[in-house]
Scaffold this active site. Structure first.
Site, PDB file in Angstrom:
ATOM      1  N   ASP A 212     -15.096  10.373  21.261  1.00  0.00           N
ATOM      2  CA  ASP A 212     -14.264  10.149  19.683  1.00  0.00           C
ATOM      3  C   ASP A 212     -13.348  11.903  19.835  1.00  0.00           C
ATOM      4  OD1 ASP A 212     -12.219   8.011  18.965  1.00  0.00           O
ATOM      5  OD2 ASP A 212     -12.946  10.016  16.778  1.00  0.00           O
ATOM      6  N   GLU A 276     -12.069  11.182  24.790  1.00  0.00           N
ATOM      7  CA  GLU A 276     -10.766  10.283  24.106  1.00  0.00           C
ATOM      8  C   GLU A 276     -10.257  11.295  23.684  1.00  0.00           C
ATOM      9  OE1 GLU A 276      -8.694   7.906  20.216  1.00  0.00           O
ATOM     10  OE2 GLU A 276     -10.654   9.479  20.241  1.00  0.00           O
TER      11      GLU A 276
END
Length: 541
Positions: A212, A276
């Site tokens: 993330d 991401e």
């Protein structure tokens, strides 16, 4: 429709499982509640894994389920190696993993290595003094002479990215909420702790990790101010939008640490790391972070997720960003996820959403790269309406009503149309069930041979068995209207021709000679046009 012809291309036996894979994202709070507390959990996921296996995807990605105060619903992690009690236990995760593997599904988990919770033991110790063992595990800095924060950096969620801590007499950095202090990933000890965390889950048997907010992992050590965005045409709904984020993210040293993470993952068989990557330089950084041979396997960004409209130029841009050569890595694409309003509500009017859902699903499955399907996308769920008094997401509350927010994409999965809370839970769910979603529930669609779910299963079967769709090249054909996307996957006898009408109006277009349609949606087959939101894939005759 009947399958007339299939390309002869079979799955490539030498390909890694992840290359061209279809990955189904589960947002655990909203997938299925097994214990009646209104919040989804790991046993609930396990009970519904058959639904995902029947879809025909390769893997599931599960958003955070770790111990957390839930200030950002799990992305503020208080223990990277344990399960929050609202989701279950480590034993529940092991059972989920075992069942997924029995069903032939790989399991990818979400890890947050850029920041932690302010309730994490590391931060609790770090904030006690300037000379404890964890003193330099987070990003601390002295105030300016006038008491103001060290830099002008702004938080994604609104306001300065710095919060004062009286115990240390310093500010700490948080690119997101104040409850999410940034880890100092420049510190070798922090890097070792992150590597140990990754090893914990790889040892446990997970098949991959989604990283993330990767480009927030390191900050500028010289603490330079970000320059302002001077483009008056750029829409600005938060202080974060007023700056170019040159110094609070995207540090060049991130690449070195990603190579360490990859090197560790490569000591296991068949593991997959995907990042991401968002922000104004997201497309450039996706390529940097996945450049062969020793960086991440793949990355996905927000090119589609934050696009206001779907058109041929957008698809062409995405394709051209990832040329097929030895210097460029492998992309991943998604149209919807837990951080963005659902695509069909962004890109189609309400009366056209059912047709658009089917066309966009076929389009996503036609793209070169890995594809991520967000839970409910196979049902054609629109963005749910969540009244202001039921909003949970801090970003949605802060920016209301200027943005659709994230809560509308996070509402419960509808399993049974006539059950309480659409079969998600016996208790009032943490977010309300939109009545429109109950009408699109799994039980109704599974029994309908013409439903979006049935069509999604058919499309996924085609992609799964066809290496041209999974791994083949992709090139656009000539000049076409902005709302007509035509491209070829693969070459020679195994080539596939893909055509999509991205508008609600009929477009004149004829399938060239020598091709036969093998899959289509919303297509009237009259030979000289594509109906509104029609899409097709054709193989050589």
């Amino acid at each position: 429709m009947e399958m007339l012809v299939r390309s002869s291309a079979e799955p490539s036996p030498q390909a890694e499982w992840w290359k061209g894979a279809t990955i189904y994202q589960i947002y655990p709070r909203s997938y299925a509640d097994s214990n009646g507390d209104g919040i989804g959990d790991l046993p609930g996921i396990t009970q519904h894994l058959e639904h995902i296996a029947e879809l025909g995807v390769d893997a599931v990605w599960i958003s955070p389920f770790y111990k957390s105060p839930m200030a950002d619903f799990g992305y503020d992690v208080a223990d990277f190696c344990d399960v929050d009690p609202i989701f279950g236990t480590l034993e529940d995760f092991d059972a989920l993993l075992a069942r997924a593997h029995e069903l032939g599904l790989k399991v990818i988990i979400d890890q947050v290595y850029s920041h932690a919770s302010d309730q994490h033991d590391w931060f609790r110790e770090s904030r006690t003094s300037r000379d404890n063992d964890k003193a330099d595990w987070f990003v601390w800095a002295d105030a300016n002479p006038d008491g103001s924060p060290p830099t002008n950096w702004q938080s994604v969620f609104g306001g300065p990215a710095w919060t004062w801590d009286a115990r240390r007499g310093q500010y700490y950095l948080h690119n997101f909420l104040p409850q999410q202090p940034d880890l100092n990933v420049h510190n070798p000890a922090v890097q070792d702790a992150i590597l140990a965390t990754q090893k914990f889950w790889l040892d446990r048997g997970v098949d991959g990790i989604r990283l993330d907010a990767v480009n927030f992992m390191m900050h500028d050590l010289n603490m330079r101010d970000n320059p302002p965005v001077r483009d008056a045409s750029t829409k600005k709904t938060r202080p974060f939008d007023f700056q170019h984020h040159f110094y609070n993210q995207s540090h060049p040293a991130i690449i070195d640490f990603l190579e360490e993470l990859r090197a560790q993952a490569d000591t296991y068989s068949g593991r997959f790391l995907v990042a991401e990557v968002g922000g104004e330089r997201g497309q450039e950084e996706m390529k940097l972070y996945t450049a062969p041979p020793g960086r991440l396997h793949s990355a996905y960004g927000f090119l589609y997720l934050y696009a206001n409209a779907l058109n041929a130029d957008l698809i062409r841009e995405a394709t051209e960003l990832w040329p097929e050569n030895d210097e460029t890595g492998w992309p991943s694409w998604t149209f919807s996820n837990h951080d963005a309003p659902r695509a069909i509500s962004r890109w189609a009017s309400e009366e056209n959403q059912a047709a658009f859902a089917r066309m966009s699903f076929l389009l996503l499955n036609s793209l070169r790269g890995n594809i991520f399907i967000y839970q409910g996308e196979e049902l054609g769920l629109p963005q749910a309406h969540v009244p202001f008094e039921r909003l949970q997401d801090p970003e949605a509350i802060t920016n209301w009503p200027e943005t659709l927010g994230r809560d509308g994409a996070r509402t419960p999965m509808p399993w049974q149309h006539d059950a309480e809370n659409a079969g998600f839970s016996s208790a009032e769910p943490w977010l309300p069930v939109d009545p429109r979603h109950a009408e699109l529930a799994v039980d109704l669609q599974a029994a309908d041979e013409n439903s979006t779910l049935t069509i999604a299963r058919r499309i996924l079967a085609l992609r799964r068995e066809n290496s041209t769709l999974r791994e083949g090249s992709m090139r656009f054909f000539g000049d076409t209207p902005d709302k007509l996307a035509i491209f070829q996957r693969g070459s020679g006898n195994d080539a596939l021709l893909c055509a999509f009408n991205l508008s609600a109006q009929k477009i004149d277009w004829q399938l060239p000679a020598g091709w036969t349609v093998i899959e289509s949606v919303n297509h009237d087959s009259d030979g000289d046009s594509l109906a509104g939101y029609a899409g097709l894939i054709a193989a050589r005759t």
